[in-house]
Design a protein around this motif. Structure first.
Motif, short mmCIF file in Angstrom:
data_model
loop_
_atom_site.label_atom_id
_atom_site.label_comp_id
_atom_site.label_asym_id
_atom_site.label_seq_id
_atom_site.Cartn_x
_atom_site.Cartn_y
_atom_site.Cartn_z
N ARG A 1 38.46 10.78 37.49
CA ARG A 1 38.09 9.39 37.57
C ARG A 1 37.45 8.88 36.07
O ARG A 1 37.69 7.98 35.48
N TYR A 2 36.43 9.82 35.74
CA TYR A 2 35.95 9.58 34.53
C TYR A 2 37.18 9.26 33.23
O TYR A 2 36.74 8.50 32.45
N LEU A 3 37.97 10.34 33.33
CA LEU A 3 39.00 10.49 32.32
C LEU A 3 39.78 9.19 32.13
O LEU A 3 39.97 8.51 30.99
N ILE A 4 39.91 8.55 33.41
CA ILE A 4 40.68 7.10 33.45
C ILE A 4 39.79 6.08 32.83
O ILE A 4 40.46 5.39 32.22
N VAL A 5 38.68 6.10 33.37
CA VAL A 5 37.72 5.05 32.78
C VAL A 5 37.53 5.07 30.98
O VAL A 5 37.67 4.14 30.43
N THR A 6 37.58 6.31 30.58
CA THR A 6 37.71 6.72 29.40
C THR A 6 38.78 5.91 28.50
O THR A 6 38.71 5.63 27.42
N VAL A 40 45.06 1.60 33.33
CA VAL A 40 45.57 2.69 33.23
C VAL A 40 45.73 3.85 34.42
O VAL A 40 44.83 3.48 35.41
N GLN A 41 46.79 4.27 34.51
CA GLN A 41 47.01 5.24 35.90
C GLN A 41 47.57 6.81 35.30
O GLN A 41 48.25 6.50 34.47
N ASP A 46 47.97 15.21 32.37
CA ASP A 46 47.55 14.72 31.21
C ASP A 46 48.49 13.65 30.60
O ASP A 46 48.69 13.51 29.48
N GLU A 47 49.03 12.70 31.33
CA GLU A 47 50.05 11.80 31.12
C GLU A 47 49.64 10.34 31.94
O GLU A 47 49.45 10.53 32.98
N HIS A 83 51.22 9.01 26.98
CA HIS A 83 51.25 7.56 27.74
C HIS A 83 52.74 7.13 27.81
O HIS A 83 53.47 7.46 26.92
N LYS A 84 52.90 6.17 28.79
CA LYS A 84 53.92 5.52 28.66
C LYS A 84 53.27 4.09 28.75
O LYS A 84 52.31 3.63 29.27
N LEU A 85 53.93 3.20 28.26
CA LEU A 85 53.58 1.82 27.80
C LEU A 85 54.28 0.71 28.39
O LEU A 85 55.48 0.67 28.20
#
Length: 131
Positions: A1-6, A40-41, A46-47, A83-85
């Motif tokens: 969860r922290y990673l997604i917020v970051t 962000v999902q 790591d993607e 990432h995909k955008l």
């Protein structure tokens, strides 16, 4: 969860400084992009899927496609993770949003646009960080 917020705050920080193609303001100052327009999902190890929904200043904004292109180029260059955008105009905020959404999410059309020297120069002026 922290990673997604970051990751979310990182993507927001990247787009907030993009300048409007016509005005001296940033997209954030014009409220074309806000912190809430970034989603962000996690889609794999790591993607991430980064979804941006921006709001043109007027429903017939002739620069909406160019703004979408600037968002895509800046994020592609600056996101420090895989990432995909996906970039969209906020629903109901532009008269041709479907067409523009297709254009700014089509890899071939984006690549062709960036091969145009005049268009590339405008994009560079919008996405380059002020000194």
């Amino acid at each position: 969860r922290y990673l997604i917020v970051t990751r979310l705050s990182r993507a927001s920080d990247i787009i907030r400084t993009i300048r409007d193609p016509e005005k001296p303001n940033t997209l954030e100052e014009l409220e074309v992009v806000t912190e809430n327009c970034v989603e962000v999902q996690e889609i794999g190890e790591d993607e991430y899927l980064v979804v941006i929904r921006f709001t043109p200043t007027v429903p017939h904004c002739s620069l909406a496609t160019l703004i979408g292109l600037c968002l895509r180029i800046k994020l592609q260059r600056c996101l420090p993770f895989r990432h995909k955008l996906e970039i969209y105009i906020s629903e109901g905020t532009h008269s041709t949003e479907e067409d523009i959404n297709k254009q700014i999410n089509d890899k071939e059309r984006v690549a062709a646009a960036m091969e145009n020297p005049n268009l590339r120069e405008i994009v560079e002026q919008c996405v380059t960080e002020p000194d």
